[in-house]
Enzyme design. Structure first.
Site, short mmCIF file in Angstrom:
data_model
loop_
_atom_site.label_atom_id
_atom_site.label_comp_id
_atom_site.label_asym_id
_atom_site.label_seq_id
_atom_site.Cartn_x
_atom_site.Cartn_y
_atom_site.Cartn_z
N LYS A 118 0.86 -1.18 0.00
CA LYS A 118 0.00 0.00 0.00
C LYS A 118 0.90 1.23 0.00
O LYS A 118 1.65 1.46 0.94
CB LYS A 118 -0.91 0.01 1.22
CG LYS A 118 -1.83 1.23 1.25
CD LYS A 118 -2.43 1.42 2.62
CE LYS A 118 -3.07 2.80 2.68
NZ LYS A 118 -3.30 3.24 4.06
N GLY B 291 -10.65 8.07 7.34
CA GLY B 291 -11.77 8.92 7.70
C GLY B 291 -12.98 8.23 8.29
O GLY B 291 -13.86 8.88 8.84
N ASN C 206 -8.37 1.78 10.48
CA ASN C 206 -7.57 1.43 11.65
C ASN C 206 -8.09 2.16 12.89
O ASN C 206 -8.60 1.54 13.82
CB ASN C 206 -6.10 1.76 11.39
CG ASN C 206 -5.18 1.39 12.55
OD1 ASN C 206 -4.01 1.72 12.54
ND2 ASN C 206 -5.67 0.69 13.56
N THR C 207 -8.00 3.50 12.89
CA THR C 207 -8.35 4.27 14.08
C THR C 207 -9.79 4.06 14.52
O THR C 207 -10.08 4.03 15.72
CB THR C 207 -8.09 5.77 13.83
OG1 THR C 207 -6.75 5.94 13.37
CG2 THR C 207 -8.27 6.59 15.10
#
EC number: 2.8.1.10
Length: 261
Positions: A102, A190, A211-212
């Protein structure tokens, strides 16, 4: 209805949710969240996480073994093409010739917005060297087309700024990118909660990377499970075909055949 697999480059996947490995409190939580997500592709920041570079530190591959998951090395933390290329070369060496990466080349530390000029430069170099590139980019349909034409195997426009949790801010441009693309389009960055993931899939995107949204949730394992369901629900809604939007009401009950008048 039986769905088709997600095809990225030369690989085939059943899950359309891709997850990261950062921001968890420990490797055990990382392991449990990834399992709950059902993800088959797990992305790893080569510059920040140990996958063999340091034999004296815990190795992330102990909880995401390459025989179970497709490890997707990423170039997070790179702000120019040269550092991104070097990071991908290191990843290939650490992962025994693994070519799927990536690519992300960032513009600044405040927004982490993609630097598309450096991204294009790095992509060209890496593709020429045999890498399969999944590329983080802006939601500009023209840039997306250029990255696809040069040979990137997946286009990954941001939904909103990395780690912001603001959701899909420009659904129209994401839709245009998807309509034009002949390779998979995955929203990257996002997503804040399950409804954001569902919206991305309802737009027709082939997958979502996050992820977050999972790691920073109060209960990451439960959120991972929610995201799995949201991606599946959004995909099914897209395949089912939503009803057309109308300006006026349209009664769901028939206007003829009343029992009482």
């Amino acid at each position: 209805m039986q769905d088709t697999p997600l095809i990225i480059g030369s690989r085939s996947f059943q899950s359309r949710l891709l997850v990261g490995t950062g921001k968890y409190k420990d490797l055990n939580e990382t392991d449990l969240a990834i399992q709950a997500s059902g993800a088959e592709i797990v992305t790893v920041a080569i510059r920040r996480v140990n996958i063999g570079q340091n034999p004296d530190q815990p190795n992330l591959l102990s909880v995401i073994p390459p025989e179970k998951y497709t490890i997707l090395p990423n170039t997070a933390g790179c702000f120019d093409a040269d550092s991104a290329v070097r990071t991908c070369m290191l990843a290939r060496e650490l992962l025994d010739g693994h070519n799927l990466v990536k690519l992300e080349v960032l513009g600044d530390e405040k927004t982490l917005y993609p630097n598309v000029t450096e991204t294009l430069k790095a992509a060209r170099t890496l593709i020429d060297d045999g890498f399969e590139i999944m590329v983080y980019t802006s939601d500009d349909p023209i840039i997306a087309q250029e990255l696809e034409s040069m040979g990137c195997v997946a286009i990954m426009p941001l939904g909103s700024l990395i780690g912001s949790g603001l959701g899909i801010l420009n659904p129209h441009t994401i839709s245009i990118i998807k309509e034009n693309a002949k390779v998979p389009v995955l929203v990257d960055a996002g997503v804040g909660t399950a409804s954001d993931a569902a919206i991305a899939m309802e737009l027709g995107c082939d997958g979502v990377l996050m992820n977050t949204a999972i790691a920073a949730a109060q209960n990451p394992i439960l959120m991972a499970s929610a995201m799995k369901k949201a991606v599946e629900a959004g995909r099914e809604a897209f395949l089912a075909g939503r009803m057309p939007r109308k300006r006026m009401a349209n009664a769901s009950s028939p206007e003829t055949g009343y029992f009482f008048k």
